[in-house]
Design a protein around this motif. Structure first.
Motif, short mmCIF file in Angstrom:
data_model
loop_
_atom_site.label_atom_id
_atom_site.label_comp_id
_atom_site.label_asym_id
_atom_site.label_seq_id
_atom_site.Cartn_x
_atom_site.Cartn_y
_atom_site.Cartn_z
N THR A 16 45.95 -21.95 -7.28
CA THR A 16 47.14 -21.86 -6.43
C THR A 16 47.44 -20.39 -6.17
OG1 THR A 16 48.04 -23.91 -7.36
CG2 THR A 16 49.56 -22.49 -6.15
N SER A 68 44.82 -18.69 8.36
CA SER A 68 43.44 -19.05 8.07
C SER A 68 42.66 -17.85 7.52
CB SER A 68 42.76 -19.56 9.34
OG SER A 68 41.41 -19.91 9.10
N MET A 71 44.00 -16.88 3.95
CA MET A 71 43.57 -17.81 2.90
C MET A 71 42.13 -17.52 2.49
SD MET A 71 45.38 -21.52 3.60
CE MET A 71 44.51 -21.86 5.13
N ILE A 92 40.18 -25.78 0.84
CA ILE A 92 41.39 -24.95 0.89
C ILE A 92 42.42 -25.61 1.80
CG2 ILE A 92 42.35 -22.70 1.49
CD1 ILE A 92 39.67 -21.45 0.91
N GLU A 93 43.61 -25.82 1.27
CA GLU A 93 44.70 -26.43 2.05
C GLU A 93 46.00 -25.69 1.75
OE1 GLU A 93 44.60 -28.74 4.27
OE2 GLU A 93 42.52 -29.44 4.02
N PRO A 94 46.80 -25.37 2.81
CA PRO A 94 48.11 -24.76 2.56
C PRO A 94 49.09 -25.80 2.04
CG PRO A 94 47.77 -25.12 4.91
CD PRO A 94 46.49 -25.50 4.25
N SER A 95 49.89 -25.44 1.03
CA SER A 95 50.91 -26.35 0.52
C SER A 95 52.30 -25.95 1.02
CB SER A 95 50.88 -26.37 -1.01
OG SER A 95 50.89 -25.06 -1.54
N ASN A 97 53.69 -23.54 4.22
CA ASN A 97 53.30 -22.70 5.36
C ASN A 97 54.42 -22.73 6.40
OD1 ASN A 97 51.96 -21.21 7.29
ND2 ASN A 97 50.55 -22.85 7.87
N GLU A 104 51.87 -20.46 0.44
CA GLU A 104 51.24 -20.97 -0.77
C GLU A 104 50.10 -21.90 -0.34
OE1 GLU A 104 53.42 -22.38 -4.48
OE2 GLU A 104 52.62 -24.29 -3.70
N PHE A 105 48.93 -21.67 -0.93
CA PHE A 105 47.82 -22.57 -0.64
C PHE A 105 47.02 -22.84 -1.90
CE2 PHE A 105 46.08 -18.34 0.00
CZ PHE A 105 44.78 -18.39 -0.49
#
Length: 450
Positions: A16, A68, A71, A92-95, A97, A104-105
């Motif tokens: 994270t 993008s 990250m 990879i995914e943003p949590s 944004n 936070e990703f």
């Protein structure tokens, strides 16, 4: 940047990462200013569109691009700082944004397993000892004669080993079935290329004969709708042919690269090739026993990304082997056909890499050249082969990998109890083939139970 790493499995990590909102906003603003220089909108000169308008129209795209890029860059920085060794690409995914909030990703990744090698000390290894005899050489020459034999039509009853040219039509319950007929088909009696019992019933047949053959398809026959079924084949024999073996004369010998047709040179060359083939069979059998032992005492988690890479490579090899063409989409081949074997290969590769590392094994250019020269002996112009390999970095890397694998196996072999077993040439080759089939069957069994 704040980073936290969670261990979700022995080889999976959940990272994270938080990036301050000010950094994202600053990067987005810079991107919008660059965009504004080239924006063309009705009513405004190029480069003079108000920032409010630019932000309204291009703000979301600019943020998506910045997020993008950030990250990717922060992921690389995080794994470097944390000393993580990724196996494959992360998810990879943003949590979080949202504008004005810290970005936070989450990156979920697999890493190479930490391996503490267990010893194979005390493992019993059977090593064939083979001497190629003159009788083996004569048998090989007979095989070469048969491979180069001519078929001549004879006015005689068909015997085992003869070739018959036939028409046939198969019936089940008096009904023809798909794939059960052919015209002008050449069949060598004793080749076991037809259903059990079919070929034997043609022994004694002559040209012009018509026969009705009764057979039963095996229970494990590949076409399930025919498995275990009783069938009748009506067969018409057109001709019977018998092999005429060539004489071992100068003309025959010259076909195999002995230009002067000398008998003794020919036999010496055959014996040399058979000795090399036997040595390869022995090495492969010993190596397989060592690798099986290494895998048995070192159960390690295998990254799925590496298994998929190996699976894809095996698919490409299969497509090439079966002549499916360069344009064939290998994704059409199901992963299940290859995954278990691919997993075993990756496991062995990881373990051997650890053996190589632990023993500081290496191979320089001289060793690579010597190995290539050894492999090149079977070619007509060995020097040309050596020059080609040594001038190609990719091929040199492949040879180096093979040398390091040999060295690793030799190092492991020092831990084992080797028992030499005398075998004939044919026994050694048959044993190597049996070992390969057993290993393949074991992998298929593991796959089925999985």
């Amino acid at each position: 940047m704040q980073v936290s790493v969670e261990t979700t499995s022995p080889i999976e990590r959940r990272i994270t990462i938080q990036v301050p909102a000010a950094e994202i906003d600053e990067a987005v603003n810079a991107r919008l200013k660059d965009t504004a220089k080239n924006v063309r909108l009705n009513g405004f000169r190029q480069g003079h569109v108000p920032m409010a308008v630019v932000r309204q129209r291009y703000g979301q795209d600019a943020r998506d691009e910045v997020v993008s890029e950030v990250m990717r860059e922060r992921y690389v920085r995080a794994i470097t700082e944390e000393g993580l060794n990724p196996a494959g690409f992360p998810k990879i995914e943003p949590s979080i944004n949202e504008s004005g909030q810290d970005l936070e990703f989450v990156a979920v990744m697999e890493i190479y397993p930490q391996i503490e090698l267990a010893s194979i000390e005390g493992t019993d290894i059977e090593r064939p000892v083979v001497a190629v005899s003159d009788a083996d050489v004569e048998e090989m020459i007979d095989t070469l004669r048969k491979q180069n034999a001519a078929w001549e039509e004879v006015d005689a009853a068909a015997a085992d080993g003869d070739q018959v040219t036939i028409d046939f039509q198969g019936y089940i319950d008096d009904e023809p079935f798909e794939g059960g007929s052919a015209e002008g088909h050449s069949l060598v009696i004793g080749s076991n290329s037809f259903i059990p019992g079919f070929e034997e019933q043609l022994i004694g047949a002559k040209a012009g004969d018509e026969k009705s053959l009764q057979v039963t398809f095996p229970d494990d026959y590949q076409a399930e709708h025919l498995a275990g079924k009783e069938a009748t084949f009506n067969v018409k024999v057109h001709k019977v042919s018998r092999q005429t073996l060539p004489e071992v004369d100068a003309e025959f010998i010259e076909r195999f690269g002995v230009e002067d047709g000398d008998q003794e040179k020919f036999r010496a060359e055959i014996k040399k090739n058979m000795t090399r083939e036997a040595a390869q069979a022995i090495d492969n059998r010993v190596k397989q026993q060592v690798l099986d032992a290494l895998k048995e005492v070192n159960e390690i988690p295998v990254p799925s990304a590496l298994v998929q890479q190996e699976t894809d490579g095996m698919k490409r090899q299969a497509a090439q082997q079966f002549g499916l063409g360069e344009d064939f989409d290998v994704s059409q081949l199901p992963n299940e056909l290859f995954e278990e074997q691919a997993k075993g290969r990756v496991q062995v590769g990881l373990l051997l890499a650890e053996v190589i590392k632990a023993n500081e094994l290496d191979a320089d250019d001289d060793a690579i050249r010597a190995k290539v020269a050894e492999l090149a002996e079977q070619y007509q112009d060995p020097d040309e082969v050596v020059s080609y390999y040594m001038g190609n970095e990719e091929l040199k890397t492949q040879v180096k990998s093979a040398i390091l694998e040999e060295k690793a196996v030799a190092k492991l072999l020092e831990q084992t109890n080797i028992k030499d077993i005398e075998m004939s040439y044919q026994q050694a080759l048959a044993a190597a083939q049996q070992q390969a089939e057993q290993d393949e069957g074991a992998e298929e069994g593991e796959q089925a139970s999985a």
